[in-house]
Design an enzyme around this catalytic site. Sequence first.
Site, PDB file in Angstrom:
ATOM      1  N   ALA A 186       0.852  -1.187   0.000  1.00 38.22           N
ATOM      2  CA  ALA A 186       0.000   0.000   0.000  1.00 38.22           C
ATOM      3  C   ALA A 186       0.883   1.230   0.000  1.00 38.22           C
ATOM      4  CB  ALA A 186      -0.889   0.007   1.236  1.00 38.22           C
ATOM      5  N   GLU A 195      -0.263   2.570   7.083  1.00 38.25           N
ATOM      6  CA  GLU A 195      -0.395   3.697   6.140  1.00 38.25           C
ATOM      7  C   GLU A 195      -1.028   4.893   6.840  1.00 38.25           C
ATOM      8  OE1 GLU A 195       1.357   3.137   3.675  1.00 38.25           O
ATOM      9  OE2 GLU A 195       1.329   0.949   3.767  1.00 38.25           O
TER      10      GLU A 195
END
Length: 881
Positions: free
Chosen positions: A269, A305
Amino acid sequence: MRTETGQVFHLSDYRPTDFAIETVSMTFRLAGADTEVVSQMTLRRRDGVPTDAPLVLDGDALQLVSLAIDNETAEGQRYEVTPDRLTIHDLPADGTFSVTVTTKLDPAANTQLMGLYRSNGVYCTQCEAEGFRRITYFLDRPDVLAVYTVRIEGDRSETPLLLSNGNPVEAGALDGNRHYAVWHDPHPKPSYLFALVAGDLGVVDDVFTTASGRSVDLKIYVEHGKEARAAYAMDALKRSMKWDEDVFGLEYDLDIFQIVAVSDFNMGAMENKGLNVFNDKYVLADPETATDADYANIEAIIAHEYFHNWTGNRITCRDWFQLCLKEGLTVYRDHEFSADMRSRPVKRIAEVRLLKAHQFPEDAGPLAHPPRPVTYSEINNFYTATVYEKGSEVVRMIATILGAEGFRKGMDLYFERHDGEAATIEDFVKSFEDATGTDLAQFAIWYHQAGTPTVSVSVNYDQRSDSLTVDLEQSVAATPGESAKKIMHIPLRFGLLLEDGSEAEPAEVSGARVDGDVIHLTERRQSVVFKSLGGRPVLSLNRGFSAPINLSFEQSSADLAHIAKHESDAFARWQALNEFAMRILLDAAKLSRDGRTVAVDPDLIAALIASASDETLEPAFRAQALSLPSEADIARELGSNIDPDAIKRGRDAVLAAVAQALKPVAEKLFDEMATPGLFSPDAISAGKRALRAVALSYLSIAEADPKRALGVFDEADNMTDMASALQILAHLFPGSAEATQALAAFEGRFGGDPLVIDKWLSIQAMAPGADTLDHVKGLMETRHFALSNPNRVRALIGAFASGNPTGFNREDGAGYGFLADQVLAIDARNPQLAARLLTSMRSWRSLEAGRREHARAALSRIAAAEGLSTDVSDIVKRTLA
Ligand code: B3K
Ligand code: ZN
């Protein structure tokens, strides 16, 4: 593709840019192969830079359409342009001006998945580390922070969604069934955090109210029809936001936070400001298609993230040498989050298993580098286990040394001092030093020195004086480019366990500094003497894996069993058991190499049975305790002259003996650990499933019969049970009617769902033995495989090369030849993916001579190929060096 130029970057060459970019205003006219990007930057010459200094912008395979300076078309003699660089001369003397660059892109032709590309038709971007220069000419480095406004124009039907970083400010209709949206991100950011997504996707909505009462819109975009599979990711996101407020006092800072799941993605990600882009593998989950491990990964990566918003985005890296400033720290944060959400010791066991499986071999091989390297030729090759996992361990050691309160003070000071800046490792360490008045100069060597330290330990108990002397010695083996190693500060947590299992409290401690339960080893050789113990204690050292080291400690099996039984630190119990098992497995590997019979120490079996049946221990822990070190773990400990077949034979013999002895306990666990009723992905239920799967595996070995596993497979109402049963069938009973039947049933049921079929590919790719190679080649020819999709490549070829010791390391070297072919084929379209795949060869020198020569030949063939990317060229050269 950037082909190898031989350019090497050095940290010592760092200097700021001549120009700052203050604002960027971009317009994307999305139109398939005729996509146009207009980027208007306002620039300022930095103080002290000569007025005739040219502006040199980075590019990568770009096509310039036009260039304007202060809105006037630039004459040809004023600039030089190549696909990789735009140099502009005669800039306005006052030093403030604008530059407008127009480029033309064909996103669908971008197979590298860096810059602007299309995944299943969706326009998306990946800019870290150097992808923005594939969109427009720019000062594409992390210390150039600018405020972005982005206008996206696209076809209404093809791209109903038009997303970028920051907050939405405007949207409207255009002629010809087109529309536009404008986004503004008020937070200055480096170009690597830029993102754009445009396409037709479904959405899951939610809202989060921050601690200070601001409302944040949360959106997760997935393929239409998969919305229900994003619920767990959304839940993980909200828990992450809350946790960062509670634990670090950090709030989110925009009106909206968006996550987009795409199916073609080079890694897990990406933390783009306010608009994370995810590999769909780490967003989508439901009981039918995702395993407990998938759920745990989704939770961890969503958190990772999100946490980057402060550690990475608000405070970014000055240059790419500082990568672990954001990555190591953010991994530490996501580890702590998962530990708080789940079982702390079980999480720690998983972290240490991963660290030893990936980072230790990296640190012991040709690709070794410090967490903060000083040189690189391709930065994409430095997103490594060392930067991420060891980087996290270094932060964990800071927390161990300073204690929770000191650590938090240091973090607070770091945010206070550097918010909005591009910082360095030195800035980070200094924040802790200044906040707590601690000198971390020696400790900081962890950032700058490669290699896993070894700590050799010997203990001597003197009954007369009731004192224990612990002699410690540290060393680090040479690594590429670093022969002389410095003495490090190694914090070792410990416990002293008395015969009745209680903990000794020595009346007097002398020698090396000891703080509470931490010994600080700061010299090459140091001793600690503990006095008045109340009897001979067993030393439990490196509790919680407080330092990422190899311990060389000839502890008796009885002492290891004692720790496994009595330690108050559950991680240390597992560590002792694992060490005990490892000794037996190492012996077994050597015996079976020499064609001798393997016998298993009954004390190990007794210790395993004791852990398995101890109901005060959580099931997830017991599952870990029963999972013996893998073939790869054994190879790593052997270190040289490795024969994977002998390792497997030895390990199988140990497993068979353990399985026989464990049968009654395993039967009981198999029944007791069933989780009937509605599936829940929570850690306790997952632990039960894990323990039941281990029990099933031992029972299948003891019974030498695939029927029980097929029964579990047929009855399974969730992917965790189904995948573990399928793996037992395919790995323990290859070619059996039961295995064939289950594989076919799985394919029939999930053939239309590539993420699930990835599991089917991996299980088959990891089936042990020389025949698997042909099977993998066969699977490459099916509709389930595509060389263009990184998830498919990793699931099949990656799993084969790094998860199948006997199959990949076939004695005839065919596995290496196959990998070389695939690396070369993939390099032509996606260098990052190819380079990552090639790292599976990094331990080739530790193989026995025959395999080693085959491996060398395959690597040499890659090295000699024409037109290699910088990525593959860098890895192959270092691997062979
Ligand atoms: N920062 C990204 C990794 C980018 C990799 C570029 N080759 C994901 C992460 O660590 O959060
Ligand atoms: Zn990260």
